[in-house]
Design a protein around this motif. Structure first.
Motif, PDB file in Angstrom:
ATOM      1  N   TYR A  46       0.369  -1.173   0.387  1.00 16.15           N
ATOM      2  CA  TYR A  46      -0.059  -0.177   0.476  1.00 16.15           C
ATOM      3  C   TYR A  46       0.760   1.771   0.169  1.00 16.15           C
ATOM      4  O   TYR A  46       0.448   2.359  -0.127  1.00 16.15           O
ATOM      5  CB  TYR A  46      -1.047  -0.156   1.425  1.00 16.15           C
ATOM      6  N   TYR A  47       1.658   1.269   0.532  1.00 20.90           N
ATOM      7  CA  TYR A  47       3.277   2.404   0.338  1.00 20.90           C
ATOM      8  C   TYR A  47       3.430   3.118  -0.730  1.00 20.90           C
ATOM      9  O   TYR A  47       4.155   3.834  -1.083  1.00 20.90           O
ATOM     10  CB  TYR A  47       3.525   2.264   1.795  1.00 20.90           C
ATOM     11  N   CYS A  48       3.062   1.707  -1.410  1.00 24.79           N
ATOM     12  CA  CYS A  48       4.682   1.804  -3.023  1.00 24.79           C
ATOM     13  C   CYS A  48       3.665   2.802  -3.778  1.00 24.79           C
ATOM     14  O   CYS A  48       3.192   2.990  -4.420  1.00 24.79           O
ATOM     15  CB  CYS A  48       4.251   0.454  -3.423  1.00 24.79           C
TER      16      CYS A  48
ATOM     17  N   ALA B 157       6.554   8.996   2.130  1.00 31.57           N
ATOM     18  CA  ALA B 157       5.623  10.511   2.022  1.00 31.57           C
ATOM     19  C   ALA B 157       4.014   9.465   1.888  1.00 31.57           C
ATOM     20  O   ALA B 157       4.368   8.745  -0.106  1.00 31.57           O
ATOM     21  CB  ALA B 157       5.880  11.041   0.602  1.00 31.57           C
ATOM     22  N   HIS B 158       3.279   9.735   2.048  1.00 32.00           N
ATOM     23  CA  HIS B 158       2.040   9.767   2.149  1.00 32.00           C
ATOM     24  C   HIS B 158       1.675  10.850   1.090  1.00 32.00           C
ATOM     25  O   HIS B 158       1.073  12.678   1.131  1.00 32.00           O
ATOM     26  CB  HIS B 158       1.203   9.487   3.681  1.00 32.00           C
ATOM     27  N   LEU B 159       1.016  10.637  -0.727  1.00 40.62           N
ATOM     28  CA  LEU B 159       0.147  11.231  -1.425  1.00 40.62           C
ATOM     29  C   LEU B 159      -0.639  10.531  -1.716  1.00 40.62           C
ATOM     30  O   LEU B 159      -0.242  10.164  -3.853  1.00 40.62           O
ATOM     31  CB  LEU B 159       1.683  11.483  -2.265  1.00 40.62           C
TER      32      LEU B 159
ATOM     33  N   LYS C  20      -2.717   5.241  -6.350  1.00 41.92           N
ATOM     34  CA  LYS C  20      -3.937   5.013  -5.628  1.00 41.92           C
ATOM     35  C   LYS C  20      -3.536   3.951  -4.487  1.00 41.92           C
ATOM     36  O   LYS C  20      -4.584   3.695  -3.331  1.00 41.92           O
ATOM     37  CB  LYS C  20      -4.742   3.939  -6.799  1.00 41.92           C
ATOM     38  N   PRO C  21      -2.655   2.746  -4.419  1.00 38.99           N
ATOM     39  CA  PRO C  21      -2.943   1.865  -3.845  1.00 38.99           C
ATOM     40  C   PRO C  21      -2.418   2.358  -2.194  1.00 38.99           C
ATOM     41  O   PRO C  21      -2.885   1.931  -0.926  1.00 38.99           O
ATOM     42  CB  PRO C  21      -1.249   1.392  -3.627  1.00 38.99           C
ATOM     43  N   GLN C  22      -2.113   4.094  -2.451  1.00 38.33           N
ATOM     44  CA  GLN C  22      -1.708   4.378  -0.664  1.00 38.33           C
ATOM     45  C   GLN C  22      -3.371   5.016  -0.049  1.00 38.33           C
ATOM     46  O   GLN C  22      -3.325   5.291   1.068  1.00 38.33           O
ATOM     47  CB  GLN C  22      -0.980   5.845  -0.621  1.00 38.33           C
ATOM     48  N   ARG C  23      -4.167   4.807  -1.018  1.00 37.49           N
ATOM     49  CA  ARG C  23      -5.925   5.090  -0.327  1.00 37.49           C
ATOM     50  C   ARG C  23      -5.776   4.397   0.106  1.00 37.49           C
ATOM     51  O   ARG C  23      -7.197   4.544   0.395  1.00 37.49           O
ATOM     52  CB  ARG C  23      -6.622   4.924  -1.600  1.00 37.49           C
TER      53      ARG C  23
END
Length: 472
Positions: A81-83, A258-260, A265-268
């Motif tokens: 998810y962080y990728c 870095a949360h962007l 999209k995976p970071q959502r």
């Protein structure tokens, strides 16, 4: 360069320097690449290398300096998810054959311009997960590579490894293929954090793989870690630091998350409420630095630590450190060929990037065209600033005379505004401004990006900073 003693980095200073900025794997940075730079311009830059026009030479042996090559393998079986990497999530391993066909076609395009047998001293397989490829597919790729290029003895041949996709037997196969450096993506050893980012792997498996790599005599073993992930706390990350310190890999790469989610999209799938607060994140970094220095590692710069005997630490002490799109390197500054979807290359005074989607990449190489979609030809000003930024980032020392002789400028007048902007950094103890140059202090190494940013003409607009990660 002599090795400085470890220095204490206060949480207050880390907090004050917590700003965004480029990582300077190139200058100008990749966000400055333009669509007007085309495949034909890339081919022209390749041809100039082949003809020996404007290329660096191997002084000892004559001829062009060895190449560096990066190969991007985009496939992963599951998403982390962080990728923020260019990746393709699939369990259909048969898709690799089509990709290898395309890589072989792209390699052939380069051979068509450069000829067979260009010497390569640095090869890196990244992704994605290069170990998504089977042993047979990795063999096929390396055989294709060796038919086209000549691997120099003593070069750096590395591959990124997802611990979930390899066994000791697979590591032995990598060694037989000629890889001499491994980078294990660990990120965090805490089970709750691993679940939160959808990347679960047992600590016992990591320990076993690192030991197997040592038994196989890989020259350097790196472990990647990330701080600032969901569910992390200072206490849980301290346990990760302790475990990694006991494991004693040759190198450690410690990155800030870095949360962007608006860009990746995976970071959502990461809940913002699960992320550590800014102060907690700063505390994690401070304790990590103290922990790794206390465990005998030396700080190389830009998130990297290495054992004193590792080639990277030796290169820093001797002033031979270099930097390219793979990060810090012991290899001399050289042309870089980027192979595969989204790969970035450097050829002469140009940078280029391949198509970012598989269909676009496949269409180009099948049509017999380099898959370059954008890039940049460096101006005289770009070349001067690149030389300064790389001197600061790699040697921690800017000697005015060397820049003035190489680029025919008077540095104090050309960079009068920048030199004035350096004064606050000197007052904070990060640099020493001397009559003949600028030296980054031992403390300043932790914030060397901030020093380099002063010479980046493209960062004058505040909105540009939002494109980058935080510098610590």
């Amino acid at each position: 360069m002599t090795q400085a003693q470890p220095v204490a980095v206060s949480e207050d200073l880390l907090s004050r320097m917590d700003v965004t900025g480029p990582r300077y794997t190139s200058y100008p940075t990749a966000d400055r690449f333009v669509d007007a730079f085309t495949a034909s311009q890339y081919k022209q830059a390749l041809a100039q290398r082949g003809e020996g026009v404007g290329v660096m030479t191997n002084v000892a042996g004559g001829g062009a300096a060895p190449l560096s090559v990066y190969v991007h393998i985009p496939f992963c079986e599951s998403v982390c998810y962080y990728c923020a990497c260019n990746k393709v999530i699939t369990k259909h391993h048969e898709r690799a054959n089509e990709y290898l066909d395309a890589l072989e076609a792209e390699i052939a395009l380069h051979v068509g311009v450069l000829g067979v047998g260009q010497v390569v001293s640095q090869l890196h397989l990244g992704g994605g997960s290069p170990t998504f490829l089977s042993d047979a597919e990795l063999t096929r790729l390396m055989e294709s590579f060796r038919r086209a290029f000549r691997l120099a003895p003593g070069g750096e041949y590395s591959i990124e490894v997802d611990p979930r996709t390899v066994t000791p037997e697979r590591l032995a196969h990598l060694a037989n293929l000629g890889f001499n450096r491994l980078s294990f993506g660990v990120q965090d050893t805490d089970t709750d954090v691993q679940k939160a980012v959808h990347r679960v792997q047992s600590w016992e498996s990591v320990v076993g793989l690192v030991q197997a790599a040592r038994d196989l005599h890989f020259e350097s073993i790196n472990v990647d870690l990330i701080y600032g992930l969901p569910k992390q706390t200072r206490q849980t990350f301290e346990r990760t630091i302790e475990q990694i310190s006991v494991l004693q890999p040759d190198r450690i790469a410690l990155y800030a998350y870095a949360h962007l989610p608006q860009r990746f999209k995976p970071q959502r799938r990461i809940h913002a409420a699960d992320l550590p607060a800014g102060a907690e994140k700063i505390s994690m970094l401070s304790h990590a630095i103290s922990g790794f220095l206390g465990a005998g590692y030396q700080y190389i710069g830009m998130d990297h630590f290495a054992k004193p005997g590792d080639a990277l630490a030796v290169a820093k002490r001797q002033g031979r450190l270099h930097r390219n799109f793979q990060g810090y390197s012991t290899q001399p500054d050289c042309d870089l060929i980027g192979l595969g979807v989204s790969a970035i290359g450097r050829m002469g005074a140009t940078y280029s990037q391949n198509a970012k989607t598989l269909p676009e990449y496949y269409d180009a190489v099948r049509a017999g065209t380099f898959p370059v979609i954008k890039g940049i030809a460096l101006s005289r000003d770009d070349l001067v600033r690149r030389a300064i930024i790389m001197a600061l980032m790699c040697q921690g020392r800017l000697v005015y005379e060397s820049i003035e002789v190489a680029h025919l400028i008077d540095i104090k007048s050309y960079f009068a505004r920048e030199l004035e902007q350096l004064v606050p950094l000197a007052e904070s103890g990060l640099i020493a401004i001397e009559p003949d140059g600028i030296t980054v202090t031992p403390l300043g190494w932790y914030f060397v990006r901030a020093v380099a940013m002063v010479f980046d003409k493209n960062l004058q607009a505040d909105q540009a900073l939002q494109r980058f990660s935080r510098i610590i």
